[in-house]
Design an enzyme around this catalytic site. Structure first.
Site, mmCIF file in Angstrom:
data_model
loop_
_atom_site.group_PDB
_atom_site.id
_atom_site.type_symbol
_atom_site.label_atom_id
_atom_site.label_comp_id
_atom_site.label_asym_id
_atom_site.label_seq_id
_atom_site.Cartn_x
_atom_site.Cartn_y
_atom_site.Cartn_z
ATOM 1 C CG HIS A 199 -5.045 5.158 4.248
ATOM 2 N ND1 HIS A 199 -4.460 4.485 3.197
ATOM 3 C CD2 HIS A 199 -4.036 5.788 4.904
ATOM 4 C CE1 HIS A 199 -3.146 4.723 3.214
ATOM 5 N NE2 HIS A 199 -2.877 5.510 4.240
ATOM 6 C CD GLU A 230 -0.323 6.960 6.019
ATOM 7 O OE1 GLU A 230 0.797 6.907 6.548
ATOM 8 O OE2 GLU A 230 -0.836 5.989 5.409
ATOM 9 C CG ASP A 235 -1.794 1.224 1.313
ATOM 10 O OD1 ASP A 235 -2.388 1.572 0.276
ATOM 11 O OD2 ASP A 235 -1.888 1.869 2.376
ATOM 12 C CB SER A 236 0.252 4.750 -0.773
ATOM 13 O OG SER A 236 -0.976 4.813 -0.088
HETATM 14 N N1 DGL Z 1 -3.806 3.709 0.084
HETATM 15 C C1 DGL Z 1 -4.436 4.655 -0.782
HETATM 16 C C2 DGL Z 1 -5.686 4.046 -1.360
HETATM 17 O O1 DGL Z 1 -6.159 3.021 -0.883
HETATM 18 C C3 DGL Z 1 -4.792 5.928 -0.077
HETATM 19 C C4 DGL Z 1 -3.674 6.753 0.361
HETATM 20 C C5 DGL Z 1 -2.984 7.473 -0.765
HETATM 21 O O2 DGL Z 1 -3.510 8.446 -1.318
HETATM 22 O O3 DGL Z 1 -1.890 7.039 -1.046
HETATM 23 O O4 DGL Z 1 -6.220 4.573 -2.300
#
Ligand code: DGL
Length: 267
Positions: A187, A151, A10-11
């Site tokens: 998230h 976050e 994930d990011s």
């Molecule tokens: N993890 C990203 C998503 O599920 C959200 C956070 C981001 O913008 O990186 O889209």
């Protein structure tokens, strides 16, 4: 049987919503998680950049000999599905299973979607829903500031800032009269209690991490690729300092993870 780990990325730390579900469903699986905390958020970036990040994240997991990859990121799943499909191991995003769950859950055929700006712009969930049932009414809202809340770990249902932000973002969703809401960003399940309180019990929240973990379990079983490790281990990699990740991960997973978090450089 395949005892190699499942790779999840994930990011940032939102993909832990999928990890938690995976651990509940498949306690014998080892998991390697990569949270790209040095480059979060992805959702505000261009498609080109998101696709480059997705390739690099997948390679990092492939280098750790994973048998399966989950892009536990709504944004990557929305704009880089073809990249996932071209990998040497099976890989899934969060869109397909989540859309399916939402279509089965809705009674009034009005489904809301919340995600990042890139996810909403791609219309990925909307297309997947309409492919399953073209009579469904769909409404979508980008909620980029939810990512910062999560976050930062401001996820307590009593948190005034979280409540105010949820109220503001949920106003158009409420007005649209949906009975089902897709949390299209991994998230967002961390804010589910606050969102549920704002929308009321009449709205079913669909957690993309949960649905994707169920999908992963089904695919592994189908390919005879489940593990039989005594107790699955989890290793976490992040691309920035591990402390912020570790703190929030512990709140979310309900256990200490500091021993298992390692910071790595992508270059
Ligand atoms: N993890 C990203 C998503 O599920 C959200 C956070 C981001 O913008 O990186 O889209």
């Amino acid at each position: 049987m395949d005892n190699r780990p499942i790779g999840v990325f994930d990011s940032g730390l939102g993909g832990l919503t999928a990890v938690r579900r995976l651990q509940e469903l498949l306690p014998h699986e080892d998991i390697v998680y990569f949270g790209d905390t040095g480059r979060v958020p992805y959702g505000t970036r261009s498609e080109e950049t998101i696709r480059r990040y997705a390739r690099e994240d997948c390679q990092l997991l492939l280098d750790r000999d994973v048998k399966f990859i989950i892009a536990a990121c709504g944004t990557v799943s929305s704009v880089a599905l073809d990249i996932l499909r071209s990998l040497p191991v099976p890989a899934i995003g969060v869109v397909e299973a989540t859309a399916k769950a939402a279509v089965s859950a809705t009674r009034n055929k009005r489904i809301g979607i919340i995600g990042t700006a890139a996810t909403v712009r791609s219309r990925s969930f909307e297309k997947a829903i309409l492919a399953l049932d073209e009579t469904v009414f769909v409404t979508a809202e980008a909620c980029p500031m939810f990512v910062s809340l999560v976050e930062a770990g401001w996820i307590d249902p009593a948190d005034d800032v979280a409540i105010a932000m949820v109220r503001r973002y949920m106003a158009p969703i409420k007005a649209a009269g949906v009975d089902t809401l897709i949390l299209g960003c991994t998230h967002f399940p961390l804010l589910a209690p606050t969102i549920q309180a704002e929308l009321g019990d009449g709205v079913t929240l669909i957690d993309s991490g949960r649905e994707t973990a169920i999908h992963c379990a089904a695919v592994l079983a189908e390919h005879n690729a489940l593990a039989n490790n005594k107790e699955g281990q989890c290793r976490f990699f992040v691309s920035d300092r591990p402390d912020g990740f570790t703190r929030t991960a512990e709140i979310f997973l309900g256990r200490s993870v500091s021993e298992e978090v390692e910071s790595i450089s992508l270059t």
